[in-house]
Design an enzyme around this catalytic site. Structure first.
Site, PDB file in Angstrom:
ATOM      1  N   CYS A  29      23.468  25.165 -16.257  1.00 30.10           N
ATOM      2  CA  CYS A  29      23.141  25.754 -17.542  1.00 30.10           C
ATOM      3  C   CYS A  29      24.009  25.210 -18.649  1.00 30.10           C
ATOM      4  O   CYS A  29      25.014  24.546 -18.411  1.00 30.10           O
ATOM      5  CB  CYS A  29      23.353  27.266 -17.503  1.00 30.10           C
ATOM      6  SG  CYS A  29      22.323  28.074 -16.293  1.00 30.10           S
ATOM      7  N   GLY A  55      19.746  22.085 -19.055  1.00 32.22           N
ATOM      8  CA  GLY A  55      18.788  23.026 -18.502  1.00 32.22           C
ATOM      9  C   GLY A  55      17.509  23.007 -19.304  1.00 32.22           C
ATOM     10  O   GLY A  55      17.544  23.317 -20.502  1.00 32.22           O
ATOM     11  N   ASN A 130      27.390  29.805 -17.423  1.00 30.55           N
ATOM     12  CA  ASN A 130      27.150  28.510 -16.775  1.00 30.55           C
ATOM     13  C   ASN A 130      28.061  28.458 -15.560  1.00 30.55           C
ATOM     14  O   ASN A 130      29.265  28.683 -15.683  1.00 30.55           O
ATOM     15  CB  ASN A 130      27.483  27.366 -17.744  1.00 30.55           C
ATOM     16  CG  ASN A 130      27.473  25.992 -17.072  1.00 30.55           C
ATOM     17  OD1 ASN A 130      28.228  25.107 -17.466  1.00 30.55           O
ATOM     18  ND2 ASN A 130      26.644  25.811 -16.092  1.00 30.55           N
ATOM     19  N   GLY A 131      27.487  28.156 -14.413  1.00 29.14           N
ATOM     20  CA  GLY A 131      28.281  28.085 -13.190  1.00 29.14           C
ATOM     21  C   GLY A 131      27.633  28.892 -12.098  1.00 29.14           C
ATOM     22  O   GLY A 131      26.448  29.219 -12.176  1.00 29.14           O
ATOM     23  N   TYR A 271      27.575  12.495 -14.132  1.00 27.79           N
ATOM     24  CA  TYR A 271      26.160  12.653 -14.471  1.00 27.79           C
ATOM     25  C   TYR A 271      25.858  13.723 -15.502  1.00 27.79           C
ATOM     26  O   TYR A 271      25.042  13.523 -16.396  1.00 27.79           O
ATOM     27  CB  TYR A 271      25.365  12.979 -13.191  1.00 27.79           C
ATOM     28  CG  TYR A 271      23.919  13.362 -13.453  1.00 27.79           C
ATOM     29  CD1 TYR A 271      22.973  12.391 -13.768  1.00 27.79           C
ATOM     30  CD2 TYR A 271      23.522  14.699 -13.405  1.00 27.79           C
ATOM     31  CE1 TYR A 271      21.654  12.744 -14.029  1.00 27.79           C
ATOM     32  CE2 TYR A 271      22.202  15.050 -13.663  1.00 27.79           C
ATOM     33  CZ  TYR A 271      21.278  14.072 -13.975  1.00 27.79           C
ATOM     34  OH  TYR A 271      19.988  14.415 -14.226  1.00 27.79           O
TER      35      TYR A 271
HETATM   36  P1  AMP Z   1      17.523  11.504  -5.987  1.00 28.70           P
HETATM   37  O1  AMP Z   1      16.212  10.905  -6.301  1.00 28.70           O
HETATM   38  O2  AMP Z   1      17.371  12.838  -5.343  1.00 28.70           O
HETATM   39  O3  AMP Z   1      18.442  10.608  -5.195  1.00 28.70           O
HETATM   40  O4  AMP Z   1      18.227  11.812  -7.389  1.00 28.70           O
HETATM   41  C1  AMP Z   1      19.139  10.935  -7.943  1.00 28.70           C
HETATM   42  C2  AMP Z   1      19.040  10.943  -9.430  1.00 28.70           C
HETATM   43  O5  AMP Z   1      18.933  12.261  -9.946  1.00 28.70           O
HETATM   44  C3  AMP Z   1      20.331  10.366  -9.992  1.00 28.70           C
HETATM   45  O6  AMP Z   1      20.072   9.049 -10.358  1.00 28.70           O
HETATM   46  C4  AMP Z   1      20.662  11.225 -11.172  1.00 28.70           C
HETATM   47  O7  AMP Z   1      20.262  10.552 -12.345  1.00 28.70           O
HETATM   48  C5  AMP Z   1      19.867  12.468 -10.985  1.00 28.70           C
HETATM   49  N1  AMP Z   1      20.722  13.597 -10.548  1.00 28.70           N
HETATM   50  C6  AMP Z   1      21.817  13.576  -9.808  1.00 28.70           C
HETATM   51  N2  AMP Z   1      22.301  14.822  -9.608  1.00 28.70           N
HETATM   52  C7  AMP Z   1      21.483  15.658 -10.247  1.00 28.70           C
HETATM   53  C8  AMP Z   1      21.446  17.066 -10.442  1.00 28.70           C
HETATM   54  N3  AMP Z   1      22.349  17.857  -9.894  1.00 28.70           N
HETATM   55  N4  AMP Z   1      20.464  17.575 -11.190  1.00 28.70           N
HETATM   56  C9  AMP Z   1      19.539  16.783 -11.721  1.00 28.70           C
HETATM   57  N5  AMP Z   1      19.498  15.451 -11.580  1.00 28.70           N
HETATM   58  C10 AMP Z   1      20.460  14.879 -10.852  1.00 28.70           C
END
Ligand code: AMP
Length: 498
Positions: A29, A55, A130-131, A271
């Site tokens: 969030c 979010g 948030n958390g 990220y």
């Molecule tokens: P995946 O396709 O599941 O390997 O997702 C990897 C991609 O999702 C990464 O390249 C990030 O840009 C993004 N990502 C990583 N962690 C998160 C997260 N907690 N929430 C949303 N997007 C994420």
């Protein structure tokens, strides 16, 4: 009132009871609050718009004017649902707090959209979080057994009940009392009729900053990008374990928790935060470039091109290309009119989401040895699609380099990661992952390299300087709910599905 919009003057029956579907317990969030500022709700809409990356599922604002609280909540994006005169007019007053919410499970109803509000013995009180509270289910069980009636499945609601039942005299002290009973990660922004409060958990896992508008008016926000959008000055971070209260007389601060070494979330650097934000005065963009540079030092390759996976891989790819002396090109073009791939609830749609989002820039890729740089691999869905897309576009070799260590463990502190068995790096060796995603090679930055990039000499294994549980499996707090008995878990499932 429609199914996806709720706008109201708040009364004791404030909590929306539409869509009483079950929901995931933890969210990612963004939080924002402003005090003693004309057009408080407009500032909050803008602040939330800047925090939208934290979010996209829902947003809410509670404002305060002359002893009365007003609320508007909506599923969807801030710009689509708050950016109208009638909405702004429905949120009068010179103080307001707001929240953007992220949850990946399909049925997130309005009742979980924050700010949460309650009419307490000492007046109205609104809270955004948030958390993730790692003892929320345990506390909820105790509270329900004493007769508390929960109206949402959000972990944050336990705080409202703890405040309501606290025996301390003032609202601020009741709030602090509640903060001392919760475990886990939190950045809270709360509003009463005469104060705005910002609080950060003792380890400072989730971020929270303080800003000030040129004439008056203090701000709390998850990130500094929410200060920039309204022309507020960045004052400082709320310190780990600090509770800051703003009243008409100014700002006061207390540290009501036992002292502990801070452990801010390292994934904010990798990220989650926006690259134009500062944490602890350091630019996230610069840190991400540094991560790319460290990655290039650790993993050299005689390649023709460095190509970022947009947008999250861009700063690290720039750093990699600069350090390695390899040309940087936009070999993948992102369509900005679709959301993050993670928003999509099912695997089928998530695959489609990746296709909708990216296209190969064939002219740059044909016949080239390409290093693709992305920030992280979670389930691996994105990497499989991207590697295939780049190969189909004629690249001679496709190497995937990742600007974080393998994500082997779920986050219990508010970053949405799937269960351990869905994390690619927890199921496979790096060689198996490379084969799975179809890359000629796959490399990850080391945990020490990541720490060097964020400005630490390396990871101090005795007292790590960050929360890096997603990479190390070392959780810096108790995980009380995780260790709950089967009975308690059964309780939580039952209460979670009303
Ligand atoms: P995946 O396709 O599941 O390997 O997702 C990897 C991609 O999702 C990464 O390249 C990030 O840009 C993004 N990502 C990583 N962690 C998160 C997260 N907690 N929430 C949303 N997007 C994420």
């Amino acid at each position: 009132m429609t199914d996806h919009v709720s706008s109201s003057k708040l009364s004791p029956a404030h909590l929306d009871t539409h869509q009483l579907d079950s929901d995931k317990f933890n969210d990612e969030c963004g939080v924002f609050g402003v005090f003693a500022t004309p057009e408080a709700s407009t500032h909050t809409v803008l602040g939330l718009h800047a925090l939208q990356h934290r979010g996209q599922e829902a947003a809410g604002i509670v404002s305060h004017a002359d002893g009365q609280f007003y609320s508007h909540k909506s599923l969807g994006h801030v710009a689509d649902n708050f950016n109208t005169e009638p909405v702004i007019e429905s949120l009068p007053g010179d103080s307001a707090i707001g929240h953007v919410r992220y949850s990946t499970s399909g049925g997130a109803g309005l009742r979980n959209v924050q700010p949460l509000f309650a009419d307490l013995a000492r007046g109205g009180f609104a809270v955004c979080h948030n958390g993730n509270l790692t003892n929320a289910l345990t506390l909820k069980k105790q509270l329900v057994n004493k007769g508390a009636i929960f109206q949402s499945t959000s972990d944050s609601e336990v705080v409202i009940h703890l405040i309501a039942t606290s025996t301390y005299p003032s609202l601020q002290d009741k709030f602090i009392d509640a903060m001392r009973r919760v475990e886990g990660a939190f950045a809270f922004v709360a509003l009463s009729q005469d104060c705005l409060i910002g609080a950060r958990d003792p380890l400072g896992v989730r971020p929270l900053v303080i800003g000030k508008l040129p004439h008056d008016g203090y701000i709390f926000a998850s990130e500094t990008c929410a200060l920039d959008i309204i022309g507020a000055d960045f004052i400082r971070d709320v310190e780990p374990g600090e509770v800051v209260t703003v009243t008409k007389d100014g700002m006061t601060s207390v540290k009501p928790f036992p002292a502990s070494s801070p452990r801010p979330c390292i994934f904010e650097h990798v990220y989650f935060s926006r690259p134009d934000s500062l944490t602890n005065g350091t630019s996230i963009y610069k840190v991400r470039k540094n991560i790319g540079k460290e990655l290039a030092k650790e993993c050299k390759l005689d390649a023709d091109l460095v190509v970022p996976v947009p947008d999250s891989g861009v700063p690290a790819a720039i750093g990699y290309a600069q350090e390695a002396g390899i040309p940087f090109e936009l070999g993948i073009i992102r369509n900005h009119y679709v959301g993050r791939t993670f928003i999509e609830p099912s695997d089928t749609i998530r695959h489609l989401g990746v296709k909708l989002k990216h296209n190969a820039n064939r002219g740059e890729l044909e016949g080239k040895i390409v290093v693709l740089v992305d920030d992280s691999i979670v389930r691996g869905t994105t990497s499989v699609k991207i590697v295939d897309m780049v190969r189909q576009a004629g690249a001679k070799e496709v190497h995937m380099y990742i600007a974080s260590p393998p994500t082997t463990n779920p986050c219990f502190y508010g970053v949405d990661t799937p269960d351990k068995d869905k994390l690619l790096a927890s199921r496979m060796s790096i060689d198996e992952m490379a084969e799975h995603i179809g890359a000629d090679s796959l490399k990850f930055i080391s945990i020490d390299g990541l720490y060097r990039a964020v400005g630490e000499g390396g990871r101090n294994n005795k007292i790590p300087q960050y929360c890096d549980a997603c990479f190390s499996g070392e959780y810096p707090t108790q995980l009380t709910d995780n260790n709950a008995s089967d009975d308690d878990k059964q309780f939580s499932l039952l209460t979670d599905s009303h």
